[in-house]
Design a protein around this motif. Structure first.
Motif, PDB file in Angstrom:
ATOM      1  N   THR A 171       0.862  -1.173   0.000  1.00 20.68           N
ATOM      2  CA  THR A 171       0.000   0.000   0.000  1.00 20.68           C
ATOM      3  C   THR A 171       0.901   1.226   0.000  1.00 20.68           C
ATOM      4  O   THR A 171       1.919   1.253   0.703  1.00 20.68           O
ATOM      5  N   LEU A 172       0.540   2.216  -0.774  1.00 19.64           N
ATOM      6  CA  LEU A 172       1.333   3.441  -0.846  1.00 19.64           C
ATOM      7  C   LEU A 172       0.802   4.480   0.137  1.00 19.64           C
ATOM      8  O   LEU A 172      -0.396   4.763   0.170  1.00 19.64           O
ATOM      9  N   ASP A 178      -4.366   8.593   6.522  1.00 19.91           N
ATOM     10  CA  ASP A 178      -4.059   8.199   7.890  1.00 19.91           C
ATOM     11  C   ASP A 178      -3.232   6.915   7.862  1.00 19.91           C
ATOM     12  O   ASP A 178      -3.749   5.861   7.445  1.00 19.91           O
ATOM     13  N   PRO A 179      -1.945   6.946   8.294  1.00 17.26           N
ATOM     14  CA  PRO A 179      -1.110   5.738   8.244  1.00 17.26           C
ATOM     15  C   PRO A 179      -1.695   4.576   9.042  1.00 17.26           C
ATOM     16  O   PRO A 179      -1.570   3.418   8.641  1.00 17.26           O
ATOM     17  N   GLY A 180      -2.337   4.890  10.154  1.00 19.73           N
ATOM     18  CA  GLY A 180      -2.935   3.820  10.953  1.00 19.73           C
ATOM     19  C   GLY A 180      -4.032   3.094  10.201  1.00 19.73           C
ATOM     20  O   GLY A 180      -4.122   1.860  10.244  1.00 19.73           O
ATOM     21  N   ALA A 206       4.621   1.558   1.607  1.00 17.47           N
ATOM     22  CA  ALA A 206       5.685   2.338   0.975  1.00 17.47           C
ATOM     23  C   ALA A 206       5.370   3.823   1.127  1.00 17.47           C
ATOM     24  O   ALA A 206       4.332   4.290   0.653  1.00 17.47           O
ATOM     25  N   GLU A 207       6.249   4.550   1.780  1.00 22.06           N
ATOM     26  CA  GLU A 207       6.025   5.970   2.028  1.00 22.06           C
ATOM     27  C   GLU A 207       6.843   6.817   1.066  1.00 22.06           C
ATOM     28  O   GLU A 207       7.984   6.485   0.737  1.00 22.06           O
ATOM     29  N   THR A 212       6.489   7.444  -7.428  1.00 25.11           N
ATOM     30  CA  THR A 212       7.832   6.978  -7.775  1.00 25.11           C
ATOM     31  C   THR A 212       8.711   6.879  -6.543  1.00 25.11           C
ATOM     32  O   THR A 212       9.408   5.868  -6.333  1.00 25.11           O
ATOM     33  N   ALA A 213       8.692   7.894  -5.708  1.00 24.89           N
ATOM     34  CA  ALA A 213       9.512   7.888  -4.495  1.00 24.89           C
ATOM     35  C   ALA A 213       9.088   6.759  -3.555  1.00 24.89           C
ATOM     36  O   ALA A 213       9.934   6.100  -2.934  1.00 24.89           O
ATOM     37  N   ALA A 214       7.782   6.520  -3.454  1.00 23.03           N
ATOM     38  CA  ALA A 214       7.296   5.453  -2.571  1.00 23.03           C
ATOM     39  C   ALA A 214       7.750   4.083  -3.066  1.00 23.03           C
ATOM     40  O   ALA A 214       8.245   3.257  -2.287  1.00 23.03           O
TER      41      ALA A 214
END
Length: 264
Positions: A171-172, A178-180, A206-207, A212-214
């Protein structure tokens, strides 16, 4: 599992050769049929001859590998591949990237764009210059919590089980959600894979500030395949790739498969 009958859209350009190598590898892995198709426009005898010549080159490249070769008349290559795939009951269309794109990345042209918005079969795209290994290493599903992706979790888990490879769900986190909640959604997807097949999926968030950065924060194995589900906006039993999934596809360094809505 897709790959029971693979159709490759072949041209004499580098993207066609990449698609041929990938399609042949997939059919070898699944034990499925392989059809190599060259599409030419109506009313063009010279291009019909060129299509036959391209197929002869494809046969030379494949060597003794079993395949059927077909020249098919259509107003457009994407439309022709989709119509032909339906006629011969292929379940996967493989195409390459357009010439001039970045090596190791997927570049979308008119043919792949048509397929990614209208195909009734799963579509697989090869990055420019891609050389498939002998065996797949892992299946990775780009997951977003919605019905289309939940269906894909079960199907891709079954494919991973059949191929004997690990399953990864990603998951990106583009720092807009919300990351949670993303973690909770991913945990439910892992549970769904386990309950449907008994396979224990890996899960990664992936953060990054953009797609692309993730994706660059993740490890990608040689022989990895990335799968995306069709958008909720897709018509039943058709591919339609949403904006985020299109960005994932363009940023991927491995082949990407897009499943039609309602794929089974």
């Amino acid at each position: 599992m897709i790959g029971e009958h693979v159709i490759v859209g072949y041209t004499g350009e580098s993207g066609g050769r990449d698609a041929l190598a990938l399609g042949a590898a997939i059919s070898r892995i699944t034990g499925g049929e392989l059809t190599v198709a060259a599409i030419y426009p109506p009313g063009s005898p010279g291009l019909a001859v060129e299509a036959q010549a391209n197929l002869a080159h494809a046969a030379e490249e494949l060597g003794p590998a079993p395949a059927e070769y077909m020249a098919f008349e259509s107003r457009g290559p994407g439309r022709g591949l989709s119509v032909l795939a339906s006629r011969i009951r292929a379940d996967l269309i493989v195409v390459g990237s357009t010439d001039g794109g970045q090596n190791g990345r997927i570049s979308i042209g008119a043919t792949s764009d048509h397929l990614l918005h209208l195909s009734t079969e799963a579509v697989m795209l090869a990055p420019a210059g891609y050389q498939p290994p002998d065996e797949p290493s892992r299946l990775t599903l780009a997951y977003v919590h919605r019905p289309q992706c939940d269906e894909a979790v079960e199907r891709v888990a079954q494919a991973a089980l059949r191929l004997g490879v690990p399953l990864r769900l990603i998951t990106l986190d583009l720092r807009t959600d919300d990351p949670g909640r993303l973690g909770d959604d991913l945990a439910l997807a892992v549970r769904l894979a386990w309950e449907s097949t008994g396979i224990e999926a890996e899960a990664e968030i992936a953060e990054g500030h953009d797609v692309t950065a993730a994706l660059e924060t993740l490890e990608w194995l040689p022989g990895e395949l990335l799968i995306c589900a069709a958008s909720e906006d897709a018509q039943p039993h058709r591919v339609f790739l949403g904006e985020l999934a299109m960005k994932v596809l363009r940023a991927s360094s491995c082949p990407v498969t897009v499943l039609p809505r309602g794929f089974s």
